[in-house]
Motif scaffolding. Structure first.
Motif, PDB file in Angstrom:
ATOM      1  N   LEU A 102     -25.113  14.316 -25.297  1.00 36.92           N
ATOM      2  CA  LEU A 102     -26.229  13.762 -24.531  1.00 36.92           C
ATOM      3  C   LEU A 102     -27.302  14.821 -24.292  1.00 36.92           C
ATOM      4  O   LEU A 102     -28.498  14.557 -24.492  1.00 36.92           O
ATOM      5  CB  LEU A 102     -25.730  13.210 -23.202  1.00 36.92           C
ATOM      6  CG  LEU A 102     -26.804  12.667 -22.261  1.00 36.92           C
ATOM      7  CD1 LEU A 102     -27.597  11.550 -22.907  1.00 36.92           C
ATOM      8  CD2 LEU A 102     -26.177  12.192 -20.956  1.00 36.92           C
ATOM      9  N   ALA A 140     -22.919   5.889 -20.016  1.00 30.23           N
ATOM     10  CA  ALA A 140     -23.702   6.144 -21.231  1.00 30.23           C
ATOM     11  C   ALA A 140     -24.077   4.873 -21.977  1.00 30.23           C
ATOM     12  O   ALA A 140     -24.871   4.917 -22.924  1.00 30.23           O
ATOM     13  CB  ALA A 140     -22.932   7.072 -22.166  1.00 30.23           C
ATOM     14  N   LEU A 188     -27.678   4.133 -22.782  1.00 30.67           N
ATOM     15  CA  LEU A 188     -28.384   5.096 -23.621  1.00 30.67           C
ATOM     16  C   LEU A 188     -28.248   4.711 -25.092  1.00 30.67           C
ATOM     17  O   LEU A 188     -27.291   4.031 -25.480  1.00 30.67           O
ATOM     18  CB  LEU A 188     -27.816   6.499 -23.389  1.00 30.67           C
ATOM     19  CG  LEU A 188     -27.886   6.988 -21.934  1.00 30.67           C
ATOM     20  CD1 LEU A 188     -27.104   8.280 -21.780  1.00 30.67           C
ATOM     21  CD2 LEU A 188     -29.329   7.163 -21.510  1.00 30.67           C
TER      22      LEU A 188
END
Length: 239
Positions: A125, A160, A163
């Motif tokens: 990330l 996450a 994303l």
């Protein structure tokens, strides 16, 4: 942005030509021709992984992933994240710098620790956000067992999900081993109950992963990516 041509691969990395061709077959099979994506490779350096580094299995996986990247990413540079108890190191491979690199990097990193998935995931990330990438990311995450902290890994994956990263987990070792039960559950976490989209897949590559035919590896690697792309667009995670 456009995929690297066969001619470019022939000129720069002749040993990868067959892998590049086979990756192209799988991409077309799954309707991914023309798709752009950054490609990451996350490698487990827990102590039990030592034989796979020694016998070249990890290098072979890196070359397979690099062949996929040559189709999806305009520069075919694959960031390598090595993790164990923490992030052991972040390096990269490319068409003009890949041979023997995985073992060389591994030897530089010293002690092999435990299996903290969240460390490797967080490093991806950080790298992705720092890169300023606009394309989605296909993250190939290799491990030979479950995480030291299942709670941390599950929590990280759920957060996450908003994303533009898809996590394709690959298990090295006995497919029936209970170590992989967590990854199977992670793959099936409820949508939308726990995460906005299904942002992960898992498949076991067996005790001798390098013996898995390239065509099979590529098909399993790419099989769930198109479904995630469609779901991510529907949820406006991707344009």
């Amino acid at each position: 942005m456009s995929p690297l041509s066969l001619e470019k691969v022939e000129q720069t990395a002749p040993p990868l030509v067959n892998l590049y061709k086979q990756a192209g077959v799988s991409l077309r099979k799954h309707g991914l021709q023309g798709q752009r994506a950054a490609v990451y490779l996350v490698l487990d350096r827990s102590g039990s992984m030592r034989p796979y580094y020694k016998d070249g299995t990890m290098q072979h996986l890196a070359e397979q992933v690099l062949a996929v990247s040559a189709h999806l990413d305009d520069d075919a540079v694959v960031p390598l994240v090595f993790f164990s108890t923490d992030v052991d190191g972040v390096h990269e491979i490319s068409l003009d710098a890949y041979q023997g690199r995985v073992a060389a990097y591994h030897e530089q990193l010293g002690h092999m620790g435990r299996t903290h998935y969240e460390a490797g995931m967080d490093a991806v990330l950080d790298h992705y956000l720092a890169s300023g990438a606009q394309a989605p990311a296909l993250v190939v995450f290799q491990t030979d067992g479950g995480p030291t902290s299942r709670t941390a890994a599950e929590k990280w994956l759920c957060k996450a999900a908003r994303l533009p990263l898809f996590w394709q987990f690959i298990g090295f070792g006995d497919p029936e081993h209970r170590e992989f039960d967590f990854l199977r559950r992670l793959d099936e976490l409820p949508v939308p109950g726990r995460r906005i989209v299904d942002n992960a897949g898992f498949f076991p590559a067996g005790t001798t992963p390098s013996a898995l035919p390239d065509a099979d590896l590529f098909d399993r690697l790419l099989g769930e990516f198109p479904t995630w792309l469609a779901a991510a667009r529907a949820q406006e995670i991707l344009p």
